[in-house]
Design an enzyme around this catalytic site. Structure first.
Site, PDB file in Angstrom:
ATOM      1  NE  ARG A  12      62.802  46.543  51.680  1.00 59.41           N
ATOM      2  CZ  ARG A  12      63.840  46.221  50.918  1.00 59.41           C
ATOM      3  NH1 ARG A  12      64.864  45.435  50.964  1.00 59.41           N
ATOM      4  NH2 ARG A  12      64.366  47.224  50.076  1.00 59.41           N
ATOM      5  CG  ASP A  60      35.937  30.070  39.265  1.00 62.02           C
ATOM      6  OD1 ASP A  60      34.958  29.992  38.703  1.00 62.02           O
ATOM      7  OD2 ASP A  60      35.959  31.123  40.066  1.00 62.02           O
ATOM      8  CG  ASN A 129      27.577  27.928  45.286  1.00 62.76           C
ATOM      9  OD1 ASN A 129      27.160  26.937  45.905  1.00 62.76           O
ATOM     10  ND2 ASN A 129      28.410  28.010  44.600  1.00 62.76           N
ATOM     11  CB  ALA A 131      25.381  24.232  47.621  1.00 62.75           C
ATOM     12  CB  CYS A 186      28.350  39.649  43.436  1.00 62.96           C
ATOM     13  SG  CYS A 186      29.403  39.275  44.797  1.00 62.96           S
TER      14      CYS A 186
END
Ligand SMILES: [Zn+2]
Length: 247
Positions: A12, A60, A129, A131, A186
């Site tokens: 598709r 992470d 964040n 940094a 958040c």
């Protein structure tokens, strides 16, 4: 060359004039670095894995929490307590086992970024964040890696692409400076799920465009979830930028 299964899986998008077989092969040969595995990376990586990106590198150091699930829609209730990078990898492989996925459970530092950005075709900043955003940008400037930056808080989202392969490209620091203003998580300010989902989804689209060599305007797109409206601000390389304009 694509086999029959791949031709069907990607049929598709291959029908789309702007996509084509060469574009598909560009995705298959790409290595995408995704820093942060939360609300931006969830949709971004699902779409990139679905589209047939060859290799995804995830990083992470957080674990999935119950309060993440309203927006981090790749995760399931049973993933709470698991490392986000590992839980996301499992979902991406369930969607498309042909994609190679590396999950790194760590807080990225400058050395790690230097190595991984050097090997990446495009980098998605899906962190929360300032940094870390600056460190990612610095590595992208050094290695001339295209950077797709997303951010979202409350009802507002931001998206910007820095095509640092171009010598006159602005970098993240040209636009946002090098201070620590606006570093609002958040967990403190809140976030509405579809807002961050919209930005993450568009990070995937921007990455696909970059990988297929399509030009994207140097602009910051600001999404207002209250009115479903966008504003666009053009930006330019800052000749005094401490990151990308150093002699
Ligand atoms: Zn700069």
């Amino acid at each position: 060359m694509l086999n029959d299964d791949q031709l069907l899986r990607y049929s598709r998008q291959l029908m789309v004039e702007d996509f084509d077989l060469a574009g598909q092969e560009a995705l298959a040969g790409a290595r995408v670095l995704v820093v942060g595995c939360g609300g931006l990376a969830n949709p971004a990586t699902l779409y990139l894995a679905g589209a047939g990106v060859g290799e995804l590198v995830l990083a992470d150091d957080d674990a999935v929490e119950l309060s993440n699930l309203h927006r981090q829609v790749a995760f399931r209730r049973a993933d709470v307590g698991q490392h986000k990078a590992e839980a996301l990898k499992a979902q991406l492989l369930a969607l498309n086992p042909e994609v190679s996925v590396q999950a790194h459970t760590l807080r990225v530092d400058a050395d790690w970024l230097d190595r991984e950005v050097a090997a990446a075709s495009v980098v998605l900043d899906c962190t929360d964040n300032f940094a870390t955003r600056q460190r990612i940008n610095q590595a992208c400037v050094i290695h001339r890696a295209p950077l797709v930056s997303g951010a979202a808080i409350r009802m507002d989202g931001q998206l910007a692409v820095f095509d640092l392969r171009q010598p006159d490209s602005a970098c993240y620091a040209c636009v946002y400076g090098d201070g620590t203003d606006g570093d609002l998580a958040c967990s403190q300010a809140g976030i509405v799920g579809p807002v961050v989902g919209a930005i993450g989804t568009l990070q995937a689209l921007a990455a696909i465009q970059v990988l297929q060599g399509k030009p994207l305007p140097a602009s910051l797109r600001l999404f207002d979830g209250r009115t479903l409206s966008w504003r666009e601000m053009r930006f330019h390389k800052d000749p005094t930028c401490p990151v990308c304009s150093r002699p």
